[in-house]
Design a protein around this motif. Structure first.
Motif, PDB file in Angstrom:
ATOM      1  N   GLY A  69      34.463  43.648  44.329  1.00  9.46           N
ATOM      2  CA  GLY A  69      34.533  45.021  44.791  1.00  9.46           C
ATOM      3  C   GLY A  69      33.395  45.909  44.331  1.00  9.46           C
ATOM      4  O   GLY A  69      33.018  46.838  45.030  1.00  9.46           O
ATOM      5  N   ARG A  72      30.795  45.689  46.959  1.00  5.60           N
ATOM      6  CA  ARG A  72      31.060  46.108  48.331  1.00  5.60           C
ATOM      7  C   ARG A  72      31.770  47.437  48.500  1.00  5.60           C
ATOM      8  O   ARG A  72      31.799  47.964  49.598  1.00  5.60           O
ATOM      9  N   LYS A  73      32.320  48.018  47.463  1.00  2.00           N
ATOM     10  CA  LYS A  73      33.123  49.230  47.652  1.00  2.00           C
ATOM     11  C   LYS A  73      32.334  50.532  47.573  1.00  2.00           C
ATOM     12  O   LYS A  73      32.698  51.496  48.242  1.00  2.00           O
ATOM     13  N   PHE A  99      37.274  38.420  49.764  1.00  4.21           N
ATOM     14  CA  PHE A  99      37.122  39.674  49.038  1.00  4.21           C
ATOM     15  C   PHE A  99      38.374  39.909  48.199  1.00  4.21           C
ATOM     16  O   PHE A  99      39.491  39.806  48.709  1.00  4.21           O
ATOM     17  N   ASN A 100      38.152  40.241  46.942  1.00  2.00           N
ATOM     18  CA  ASN A 100      39.283  40.571  46.079  1.00  2.00           C
ATOM     19  C   ASN A 100      39.572  42.064  46.154  1.00  2.00           C
ATOM     20  O   ASN A 100      38.741  42.851  46.599  1.00  2.00           O
ATOM     21  N   SER A 101      40.763  42.456  45.719  1.00  6.20           N
ATOM     22  CA  SER A 101      41.119  43.873  45.634  1.00  6.20           C
ATOM     23  C   SER A 101      40.767  44.428  44.266  1.00  6.20           C
ATOM     24  O   SER A 101      40.335  45.560  44.136  1.00  6.20           O
ATOM     25  N   THR A 102      41.006  43.597  43.254  1.00  5.94           N
ATOM     26  CA  THR A 102      40.698  43.932  41.868  1.00  5.94           C
ATOM     27  C   THR A 102      40.171  42.668  41.205  1.00  5.94           C
ATOM     28  O   THR A 102      40.377  41.557  41.725  1.00  5.94           O
TER      29      THR A 102
END
Length: 123
Positions: A69, A72-73, A99-102
């Motif tokens: 993240g 990409r965030k 893609f992971n969230s955390t």
């Protein structure tokens, strides 16, 4: 797993919680008997991102590449995100991209693509 080295991201923030979360996330691979390697780089101007990521992706065939993240965030990192995605396409064309969230759910992101059971009950 490709991502940012939390200790090398400029700014006034505490990188330790993120580094600890990355370690928790990586430990989940071992719990499931799945190998994992990390490719972390800094945003402090000391890394040639293309060289580092290319070297990691060229090391062997990959089943899945998780892009973290931190890459990409943030809107100000959009070009970096594009660069990493295109490096994965070029140097690991057979790998799924996840893609992971955390940082703690990196295993879950990879498990969606490598056929390994995810969290209990979602298998």
């Amino acid at each position: 797993m490709i991502g940012l080295d939390p200790y090398r991201v400029p700014g006034s923030w505490d990188p330790k919680p993120v580094a600890d979360a990355i370690e928790v996330g990586l430990a989940r691979f071992a719990e499931h008997g799945v190998g994992v390697e990390t490719c972390l780089f800094g945003l402090d101007g000391g890394d040639d991102v293309e060289t580092i990521v290319t070297h990691a992706l060229s090391a062997r065939p990959w089943e899945c590449v998780v892009i973290g993240g931190g890459v990409r965030k943030a809107e100000d990192q959009l070009e970096l995100f594009e660069q990493v995605v295109n490096l994965v396409r070029r140097h690991a064309p057979d790998a799924a991209i996840a893609f992971n969230s955390t940082p703690t759910d990196t295993f879950d992101a990879a498990a969606r693509w490598i056929g390994t059971p995810g969290p209990s009950g979602s298998g």
